[in-house]
Design an enzyme around this catalytic site. Structure first.
Site, PDB file in Angstrom:
ATOM      1  N   ASP A  91       0.851  -1.191   0.000  1.00  0.00           N
ATOM      2  CA  ASP A  91       0.000   0.000   0.000  1.00  0.00           C
ATOM      3  C   ASP A  91       0.883   1.236   0.000  1.00  0.00           C
ATOM      4  OD1 ASP A  91      -3.283   0.228   0.962  1.00  0.00           O
ATOM      5  OD2 ASP A  91      -2.085   2.075   0.873  1.00  0.00           O
TER       6      ASP A  91
ATOM      7  N   VAL B  10       1.499   2.013  -6.577  1.00  0.00           N
ATOM      8  CA  VAL B  10       1.304   1.222  -7.795  1.00  0.00           C
ATOM      9  C   VAL B  10       1.443   2.043  -9.078  1.00  0.00           C
ATOM     10  CG1 VAL B  10      -0.142  -0.537  -6.695  1.00  0.00           C
ATOM     11  CG2 VAL B  10      -1.230   1.471  -7.751  1.00  0.00           C
TER      12      VAL B  10
ATOM     13  N   TYR C   7     -13.028   7.980 -13.383  1.00  0.00           N
ATOM     14  CA  TYR C   7     -13.026   6.680 -12.699  1.00  0.00           C
ATOM     15  C   TYR C   7     -13.574   5.595 -13.622  1.00  0.00           C
ATOM     16  CZ  TYR C   7     -14.028   3.284  -8.972  1.00  0.00           C
ATOM     17  OH  TYR C   7     -14.092   2.154  -8.184  1.00  0.00           O
TER      18      TYR C   7
ATOM     19  N   LYS D  43     -11.655   2.212 -15.020  1.00  0.00           N
ATOM     20  CA  LYS D  43     -12.134   0.853 -14.731  1.00  0.00           C
ATOM     21  C   LYS D  43     -12.542   0.128 -16.021  1.00  0.00           C
ATOM     22  CE  LYS D  43     -11.561   0.822 -10.266  1.00  0.00           C
ATOM     23  NZ  LYS D  43     -10.604  -0.075  -9.621  1.00  0.00           N
TER      24      LYS D  43
ATOM     25  N   THR E 234     -16.604   0.833   2.421  1.00  0.00           N
ATOM     26  CA  THR E 234     -15.176   1.063   2.704  1.00  0.00           C
ATOM     27  C   THR E 234     -14.945   2.570   2.780  1.00  0.00           C
ATOM     28  OG1 THR E 234     -14.476   1.351   0.405  1.00  0.00           O
ATOM     29  CG2 THR E 234     -14.603  -0.922   1.222  1.00  0.00           C
TER      30      THR E 234
HETATM   31  P1  NAI Z   1     -10.233   1.992   0.167  1.00  0.00           P
HETATM   32  O1  NAI Z   1     -10.070   3.445  -0.020  1.00  0.00           O
HETATM   33  O2  NAI Z   1     -10.803   1.473   1.443  1.00  0.00           O
HETATM   34  O3  NAI Z   1      -8.840   1.233  -0.092  1.00  0.00           O
HETATM   35  C1  NAI Z   1      -8.000   1.588  -1.151  1.00  0.00           C
HETATM   36  C2  NAI Z   1      -6.560   1.360  -0.721  1.00  0.00           C
HETATM   37  O4  NAI Z   1      -5.718   1.633  -1.856  1.00  0.00           O
HETATM   38  C3  NAI Z   1      -6.102   2.295   0.403  1.00  0.00           C
HETATM   39  O5  NAI Z   1      -5.463   1.557   1.427  1.00  0.00           O
HETATM   40  C4  NAI Z   1      -5.131   3.247  -0.291  1.00  0.00           C
HETATM   41  O6  NAI Z   1      -4.081   3.712   0.562  1.00  0.00           O
HETATM   42  C5  NAI Z   1      -4.594   2.358  -1.393  1.00  0.00           C
HETATM   43  N1  NAI Z   1      -3.999   3.130  -2.480  1.00  0.00           N
HETATM   44  C6  NAI Z   1      -4.454   4.274  -3.044  1.00  0.00           C
HETATM   45  N2  NAI Z   1      -3.597   4.710  -3.975  1.00  0.00           N
HETATM   46  C7  NAI Z   1      -2.578   3.811  -4.013  1.00  0.00           C
HETATM   47  C8  NAI Z   1      -1.379   3.718  -4.759  1.00  0.00           C
HETATM   48  N3  NAI Z   1      -1.027   4.667  -5.651  1.00  0.00           N
HETATM   49  N4  NAI Z   1      -0.569   2.648  -4.556  1.00  0.00           N
HETATM   50  C9  NAI Z   1      -0.886   1.709  -3.641  1.00  0.00           C
HETATM   51  N5  NAI Z   1      -1.991   1.757  -2.871  1.00  0.00           N
HETATM   52  C10 NAI Z   1      -2.826   2.802  -3.063  1.00  0.00           C
HETATM   53  O7  NAI Z   1     -11.144   1.544  -1.057  1.00  0.00           O
HETATM   54  P2  NAI Z   1     -11.800   0.144  -1.463  1.00  0.00           P
HETATM   55  O8  NAI Z   1     -13.241   0.375  -1.573  1.00  0.00           O
HETATM   56  O9  NAI Z   1     -11.290  -0.972  -0.643  1.00  0.00           O
HETATM   57  O10 NAI Z   1     -11.234   0.034  -2.955  1.00  0.00           O
HETATM   58  C11 NAI Z   1     -10.499  -1.087  -3.419  1.00  0.00           C
HETATM   59  C12 NAI Z   1     -10.756  -1.220  -4.902  1.00  0.00           C
HETATM   60  O11 NAI Z   1     -12.137  -1.513  -5.109  1.00  0.00           O
HETATM   61  C13 NAI Z   1     -10.471   0.039  -5.724  1.00  0.00           C
HETATM   62  O12 NAI Z   1      -9.852  -0.323  -6.938  1.00  0.00           O
HETATM   63  C14 NAI Z   1     -11.855   0.591  -5.991  1.00  0.00           C
HETATM   64  O13 NAI Z   1     -11.886   1.372  -7.150  1.00  0.00           O
HETATM   65  C15 NAI Z   1     -12.658  -0.680  -6.125  1.00  0.00           C
HETATM   66  N6  NAI Z   1     -14.090  -0.556  -5.957  1.00  0.00           N
HETATM   67  C16 NAI Z   1     -14.625  -0.142  -4.768  1.00  0.00           C
HETATM   68  C17 NAI Z   1     -15.998  -0.048  -4.628  1.00  0.00           C
HETATM   69  C18 NAI Z   1     -16.638   0.413  -3.354  1.00  0.00           C
HETATM   70  O14 NAI Z   1     -17.854   0.670  -3.358  1.00  0.00           O
HETATM   71  N7  NAI Z   1     -15.925   0.520  -2.249  1.00  0.00           N
HETATM   72  C19 NAI Z   1     -16.899  -0.409  -5.734  1.00  0.00           C
HETATM   73  C20 NAI Z   1     -16.229  -0.868  -6.930  1.00  0.00           C
HETATM   74  C21 NAI Z   1     -14.873  -0.935  -7.021  1.00  0.00           C
END
Ligand code: NAI
Length: 251
Positions: free
Chosen positions: A34, A62, A156, A160, A191
């Site tokens: 992360d 990333v 976004y 995706k 989240t």
């Molecule tokens: P979150 O915000 O809880 O977790 C995202 C994590 O990614 C965080 O720990 C953040 O520090 C890390 N991160 C951000 N930029 C980064 C980088 N440049 N390099 C490494 N780590 C980085 O969000 P969530 O919901 O767990 O999201 C995870 C994935 O799920 C994302 O790709 C998001 O787009 C996708 N997603 C989430 C949805 C939702 O409703 N929560 C719905 C559909 C997709």
């Protein structure tokens, strides 16, 4: 068989953290990658408590080629090359398209799409060299498939959509190596991302109650169960697929 060694990007929070803990509790060696190093450290500590004694935290942006390469080298040193990788890190920046700063567009694409490419490239390079097959899962979104009116969600959605196209193409390229590439499509999942722009969680929950067929937001552990299946040999005949985990939203 559950994967032996799992690397997760975006493991410090939300869906990534839930996948890390689910893999740890099933006996996998795990690495939490992360950009937020303290969140990764906390997630790795939770993974150790969940059953992965050598779970490791690795700082990784990333969107940076050098950072991803360094991180995978650190993972290899600590727990070995991963047999399964979850390319999940993502951000969401919304705003009216006609006023949207190009820098924000570039940042969203850099993390969500270039980040998936860099993570998968590093994972695939190592999986091909090991010659034992493997599984890669990327995180897409309903935004890749359906528009979301009024949300200013174009950057976004574009990122995706790119992830989903990438997964289909990469799956075909690596099938001859026995390496499967799939995507999970989480619906609105509770989240930090949901409230990152200052949105009110109670209002989001109330909207989900009427708009989501199952009547609620998803939980990270529910998405993690789907991802674990894709990462494991339980899904051995599945590649190039999207596993939708959205409470029926897109049905
Ligand atoms: P979150 O915000 O809880 O977790 C995202 C994590 O990614 C965080 O720990 C953040 O520090 C890390 N991160 C951000 N930029 C980064 C980088 N440049 N390099 C490494 N780590 C980085 O969000 P969530 O919901 O767990 O999201 C995870 C994935 O799920 C994302 O790709 C998001 O787009 C996708 N997603 C989430 C949805 C939702 O409703 N929560 C719905 C559909 C997709």
């Amino acid at each position: 068989m559950w994967p032996e060694t799992v690397a997760v990007t975006g493991a410090g929070s939300g869906i990534g953290r839930a996948v890390l803990l689910a893999a740890a509790s099933r006996g996998a060696r795990v690495a939490a990658l992360d950009v937020d190093e303290s969140a990764a450290t906390a997630a790795a500590a939770a993974a150790r408590a969940a059953g992965a004694p050598d779970a490791v935290a690795v700082a990784c942006d990333v969107s940076s080629e050098a950072s991803v390469a360094t991180a995978f080298a650190a993972v290899a040193d600590a727990v070995g090359d991963p047999s399964a990788v979850f390319a999940n890190a993502g951000i969401e920046v919304n705003g009216s398209l006609h006023e949207f700063p190009a820098a924000d567009w570039e940042r969203v694409v850099a993390v969500n799409l270039v980040g998936v490419f860099l993570t998968c490239r590093e994972a695939l390079r190592r999986l091909v060299a090991a010659g034992r097959g493997g599984s890669v899962v990327c995180t897409s979104s309903p935004a890749a498939f359906v528009g979301h009116s009024g949300g200013g969600n174009s950057a976004y959605a574009a990122s995706k959509g790119g992830v989903s196209a990438f997964v289909r193409s990469a799956a075909l390229d690596y099938a001859p190596h026995g390496i499967r590439v799939n995507a999970v499509v989480p619906g609105a999942t509770e989240t930090a991302m949901l409230t990152a722009g200052g949105a009110d969680l109670d209002r989001i929950r109330a909207a989900a109650a009427t708009q989501v067929p199952l009547g609620r937001l998803g939980r990270p552990d529910e998405v993690a169960a789907a991802v674990l299946w894709l990462l494991s040999d339980e899904s051995s005949y599945v590649t190039g697929s999207h596993l939708v985990c959205d409470g029926g939203l897109m049905a």
